[in-house]
Scaffold this active site. Structure first.
Site, short mmCIF file in Angstrom:
data_model
loop_
_atom_site.label_atom_id
_atom_site.label_comp_id
_atom_site.label_asym_id
_atom_site.label_seq_id
_atom_site.Cartn_x
_atom_site.Cartn_y
_atom_site.Cartn_z
N GLY A 7 -11.62 -10.51 -6.78
CA GLY A 7 -12.04 -9.55 -5.75
C GLY A 7 -12.61 -8.28 -6.35
N GLU A 65 -10.70 -0.27 -9.28
CA GLU A 65 -9.87 0.86 -9.75
C GLU A 65 -8.86 0.38 -10.81
OE1 GLU A 65 -9.90 4.00 -5.97
OE2 GLU A 65 -8.01 3.08 -6.57
N LEU A 115 -7.35 2.99 5.14
CA LEU A 115 -7.35 4.18 4.28
C LEU A 115 -6.27 5.13 4.74
CD1 LEU A 115 -11.21 4.81 4.12
CD2 LEU A 115 -9.75 3.86 2.32
N HIS A 133 -24.43 28.46 -8.40
CA HIS A 133 -25.05 27.89 -9.61
C HIS A 133 -24.25 28.31 -10.83
CE1 HIS A 133 -28.11 26.51 -12.36
NE2 HIS A 133 -27.99 27.65 -13.01
P1 FAD Z 1 1.86 2.05 4.87
O1 FAD Z 1 1.56 3.12 3.92
O2 FAD Z 1 1.75 0.65 4.42
O3 FAD Z 1 3.35 2.35 5.36
C1 FAD Z 1 4.03 1.49 6.21
C2 FAD Z 1 5.52 1.67 6.00
O4 FAD Z 1 6.20 0.96 7.02
C3 FAD Z 1 6.05 1.11 4.69
O5 FAD Z 1 6.77 2.09 4.00
C4 FAD Z 1 6.94 -0.05 5.10
O6 FAD Z 1 8.08 -0.20 4.26
C5 FAD Z 1 7.36 0.38 6.48
N1 FAD Z 1 7.76 -0.72 7.35
C6 FAD Z 1 7.09 -1.88 7.61
N2 FAD Z 1 7.74 -2.61 8.53
C7 FAD Z 1 8.86 -1.91 8.84
C8 FAD Z 1 9.94 -2.15 9.73
N3 FAD Z 1 10.00 -3.23 10.51
N4 FAD Z 1 10.92 -1.23 9.79
C9 FAD Z 1 10.88 -0.10 9.02
N5 FAD Z 1 9.88 0.18 8.19
C10 FAD Z 1 8.87 -0.71 8.10
N6 FAD Z 1 -6.05 4.62 0.59
C11 FAD Z 1 -6.72 5.77 0.42
O7 FAD Z 1 -7.13 6.39 1.40
N7 FAD Z 1 -6.97 6.28 -0.83
C12 FAD Z 1 -6.55 5.65 -1.94
O8 FAD Z 1 -6.78 6.13 -3.04
C13 FAD Z 1 -5.85 4.43 -1.80
N8 FAD Z 1 -5.42 3.76 -2.89
C14 FAD Z 1 -4.71 2.60 -2.72
C15 FAD Z 1 -4.29 1.93 -3.86
C16 FAD Z 1 -3.58 0.75 -3.74
C17 FAD Z 1 -3.12 0.03 -4.98
C18 FAD Z 1 -3.25 0.25 -2.44
C19 FAD Z 1 -2.45 -1.00 -2.30
C20 FAD Z 1 -3.68 0.92 -1.31
C21 FAD Z 1 -4.42 2.09 -1.43
N9 FAD Z 1 -4.89 2.79 -0.33
C22 FAD Z 1 -5.60 3.94 -0.49
C23 FAD Z 1 -4.62 2.33 1.04
C24 FAD Z 1 -3.44 3.11 1.64
O9 FAD Z 1 -2.31 2.94 0.82
C25 FAD Z 1 -3.16 2.65 3.06
O10 FAD Z 1 -4.32 2.74 3.83
C26 FAD Z 1 -2.07 3.50 3.70
O11 FAD Z 1 -0.89 3.46 2.94
C27 FAD Z 1 -1.78 3.03 5.11
O12 FAD Z 1 -0.83 3.86 5.68
P2 FAD Z 1 0.14 3.34 6.84
O13 FAD Z 1 1.02 4.50 7.13
O14 FAD Z 1 -0.65 2.73 7.92
O15 FAD Z 1 1.00 2.16 6.19
P1 NAI Z 2 -11.30 -4.99 -0.44
O1 NAI Z 2 -11.47 -5.46 0.94
O2 NAI Z 2 -11.77 -3.64 -0.84
O3 NAI Z 2 -11.99 -6.00 -1.45
C1 NAI Z 2 -11.65 -7.35 -1.52
C2 NAI Z 2 -12.75 -8.08 -2.24
O4 NAI Z 2 -12.31 -9.41 -2.49
C3 NAI Z 2 -14.04 -8.18 -1.43
O5 NAI Z 2 -15.12 -7.83 -2.25
C4 NAI Z 2 -14.08 -9.64 -1.00
O6 NAI Z 2 -15.39 -10.13 -0.84
C5 NAI Z 2 -13.38 -10.30 -2.16
N1 NAI Z 2 -12.75 -11.59 -1.87
C6 NAI Z 2 -12.10 -11.97 -0.74
N2 NAI Z 2 -11.64 -13.23 -0.87
C7 NAI Z 2 -12.01 -13.66 -2.11
C8 NAI Z 2 -11.81 -14.85 -2.85
N3 NAI Z 2 -11.14 -15.86 -2.34
N4 NAI Z 2 -12.33 -14.92 -4.10
C9 NAI Z 2 -13.01 -13.88 -4.63
N5 NAI Z 2 -13.22 -12.73 -3.99
C10 NAI Z 2 -12.72 -12.61 -2.73
O7 NAI Z 2 -9.72 -5.15 -0.72
P2 NAI Z 2 -8.80 -4.61 -1.88
O8 NAI Z 2 -9.58 -4.18 -3.06
O9 NAI Z 2 -7.74 -5.63 -2.04
O10 NAI Z 2 -8.18 -3.33 -1.21
C11 NAI Z 2 -7.42 -3.44 0.01
C12 NAI Z 2 -7.52 -2.22 0.84
O11 NAI Z 2 -6.88 -1.12 0.24
C13 NAI Z 2 -8.97 -1.85 1.11
O12 NAI Z 2 -9.19 -1.94 2.49
C14 NAI Z 2 -9.11 -0.46 0.65
O13 NAI Z 2 -9.70 0.33 1.62
C15 NAI Z 2 -7.69 0.03 0.38
N6 NAI Z 2 -7.74 0.77 -0.88
C16 NAI Z 2 -8.39 1.95 -0.90
C17 NAI Z 2 -8.54 2.65 -2.06
C18 NAI Z 2 -9.29 3.91 -2.04
O14 NAI Z 2 -9.55 4.44 -0.98
N7 NAI Z 2 -9.66 4.45 -3.19
C19 NAI Z 2 -7.99 2.16 -3.32
C20 NAI Z 2 -7.36 0.87 -3.20
C21 NAI Z 2 -7.23 0.24 -2.01
#
Ligand code: FAD
Ligand code: NAI
Length: 468
Positions: free
Chosen positions: A181, A188, A322, A447
């Site tokens: 993917g 990242e 996000l 600037h």
């Molecule tokens: P979540 O953050 O997933 O929080 C949901 C919470 O609900 C969790 O703590 C979970 O334990 C809890 N929960 C679930 N079910 C239950 C239940 N039944 N009872 C009690 N608690 C429960 N987004 C960005 O904008 N910028 C980034 O740089 C970025 N980097 C990322 C990097 C990675 C590696 C990943 C995986 C994601 C990243 N994201 C980033 C995406 C971002 O983390 C999510 O969009 C965001 O956390 C969503 O917020 P949320 O509050 O909807 O859910």
């Molecule tokens: P993503 O949706 O950004 O990318 C997944 C990629 O996997 C796509 O390019 C898709 O075409 C590809 N893909 C899907 N199925 C596949 C397969 N079977 N084989 C090969 N490629 C395949 O999802 P990602 O990177 O897992 O991130 C998940 C979410 O977390 C995103 O929605 C992102 O917005 C959020 N996130 C945001 C960050 C940020 O804002 N900086 C950082 C990390 C995550």
């Protein structure tokens, strides 16, 4: 039985921000969280730990390859991976503790346990140890977030075949990292390990990286990542990972459209093919709450589900996954519940990829404007012509502004370059205010700053950039 105005299930950015806003508006609020710490995916295993490793690994790379060009000789840097992980863990700890502090400050009850919606007005909380309790509440907000999507037939052990969670805590730098993917997570976390010495191969199903981002930006970015040592296999799919032997993993890769398979070896496979809404154990079917065709909680324009008194926000509903999108929805729904006019402008939500250089965008891409039949002008300006970027030796990339051909209103902006994630804020404000390229072009910029490249791109919309 405790009685609340609002019970929020999930303490991620959507849930905890919703709770704080509701408390500010005078509501009695509880947040139910099943994890040991608050902050959700973002603070514990997402945004925050990944940015800590991205920053630290960028400094390692800079010390090894960037400083000498500035006349700073430091010798070859040594990696202390344990120290880097300790920095990441400390960053996470201070952030999750920050949320606990904010709950106390706002008199929000944080309740540890798994929440289940019994019906409108009732949430059952089952702690890891001890008896379940039922909370009575006027309103429920579901903010349970998302989980990594899995590939059928590929077993995740979080040691050798990992999701982002395992990739954030590898015990040593893999010789070969295969990423499935070419989305945000793949690029990242691929960057982190590439900088620390891994050979990174990215297998992507589509024929481009970063689907959804502006095509021209994605193409340039792919070239830059190739220069950094990434190998891309686009238009390809992984059909299996053989983890049976003690040696390297054997990964079967096929052209997406069919054809001969090949076997690639890897020490670690990172599955990063997207995320799916998380509703396990929430009891939504029993409570009569509808999901959409993709398993997300279905909501109306005011975040209300089909059941009165039950709302949902963040990754568990439609829209970009996000943190800041979830935060904004959290604030909006709290205001709506309080009888105010909470609102989110989905045309002004920035997206940032925190690589080097960073990639940032807001509003429409060229592809989206073409598909919608909207005529537009493009203004572009390269960082190679910006004095500050030259002084920093960070001249890769450009700013691109897309403005409506008739009205000049800015509809989209895309930046690839140094601190693009910070620079995009100016363009987000412009779009939020319905501004034109002319407004930006006539605004004085200090600037020498990188933001002058944004002003020059705005000038370039009417073909009057000065430094190009
Ligand atoms: P979540 O953050 O997933 O929080 C949901 C919470 O609900 C969790 O703590 C979970 O334990 C809890 N929960 C679930 N079910 C239950 C239940 N039944 N009872 C009690 N608690 C429960 N987004 C960005 O904008 N910028 C980034 O740089 C970025 N980097 C990322 C990097 C990675 C590696 C990943 C995986 C994601 C990243 N994201 C980033 C995406 C971002 O983390 C999510 O969009 C965001 O956390 C969503 O917020 P949320 O509050 O909807 O859910
Ligand atoms: P993503 O949706 O950004 O990318 C997944 C990629 O996997 C796509 O390019 C898709 O075409 C590809 N893909 C899907 N199925 C596949 C397969 N079977 N084989 C090969 N490629 C395949 O999802 P990602 O990177 O897992 O991130 C998940 C979410 O977390 C995103 O929605 C992102 O917005 C959020 N996130 C945001 C960050 C940020 O804002 N900086 C950082 C990390 C995550």
């Amino acid at each position: 039985m405790s009685t609340y105005d609002l019970v929020v299930i999930g303490s991620g950015p959507a849930g905890y921000v919703c709770a704080i806003r509701a408390a500010q508006l005078g509501m009695k609020v509880a947040v139910v969280e099943k994890r040991a710490t608050y902050g959700g995916t973002c603070l514990n295993i997402g945004c925050i730990p990944s940015k800590a490793l991205l920053y630290a690994s960028e400094m390692f790379e800079e010390a090894g390859h960037g400083l000498e060009k500035l006349g700073v000789k430091v010798g070859a840097p040594k990696l202390d991976l344990k120290g880097m992980m300790a920095h990441k863990d400390a960053t996470v700890e201070s952030n999750v503790n920050g949320v606990a502090f904010l709950f106390k400050k706002n008199k929000i009850d944080g309740i540890q346990g798994t929440g289940r919606v019994v019906s409108a007005g009732k949430v059952e909380v089952t702690p890891e140890k001890g008896d379940a309790q039922v909370l009575e509440t006027k309103n429920i907000v579901i903010a349970t977030g998302s989980d990594s999507a899995r590939l059928p037939g590929i077993e995740i052990d979080e040691k050798r075949v990992v999701t982002s969670t395992g990739a954030l805590e590898l015990g040593k730098v893999p010789g070969k990292l295969l990423v499935i993917g070419a989305g945000v997570i793949g690029l990242e976390l691929g960057s982190v390990w590439a900088r620390l010495g891994a050979q990174v191969t990215v297998v992507e199903f589509l024929d481009r990286i970063l689907p959804g981002m502006d095509g021209e930006v994605a193409k340039q970015f792919q070239r830059m990542l190739k220069k950094q040592g990434f190998t891309f296999k686009l238009g390809s799919k992984v059909t299996g990972v053989d983890a049976s032997g003690k040696g390297a993993l054997k990964v079967s890769v096929e052209p997406a459209k069919g054809g001969d398979a090949e076997t690639l070896e890897a020490d670690i496979v990172l599955v990063a093919i997207g995320r799916v809404a998380y509703t396990e154990g929430l009891g939504l079917a029993e409570a009569g709450v509808k999901l959409d065709e993709r398993g997300r909680v279905e909501i109306d324009g005011h975040y209300k589900t089909n059941v009165d008194g039950i709302y949902a926000v963040g990754d568990v509903v439609k829209g970009p996954m996000l943190a800041h999108k979830g935060e904004d929805e959290g604030m909006a729904v709290a205001e709506i519940i309080a009888g105010q006019a909470g609102h989110v402008n989905y045309d002004a939500i920035p997206g940032v990829v925190y690589t080097a250089p960073e990639v940032a965008s807001v509003g429409k891409t060229e592809e989206e404007l073409k598909d919608a039949g909207i005529a537009y002008n493009v203004g572009k300006f390269p960082f190679s012509a910006n004095g500050r970027a030259r002084a920093m030796n960070r001249t890769e990339g450009f700013v691109k502004i897309l403005a409506d051909k008739t009205t000049d209103r800015v509809l989209g902006a895309h930046i690839i370059g140094p601190v693009a994630g910070e620079l995009i804020a100016e363009l987000t404000v412009l779009i939020e205010f319905g501004g034109s390229s002319e407004d930006l072009a006539r605004t004085c910029h200090a600037h020498p700053t990188l933001s002058e490249a944004i002003r020059e791109a705005a000038l370039a919309v009417e073909k009057r950039a000065i430094h190009m």
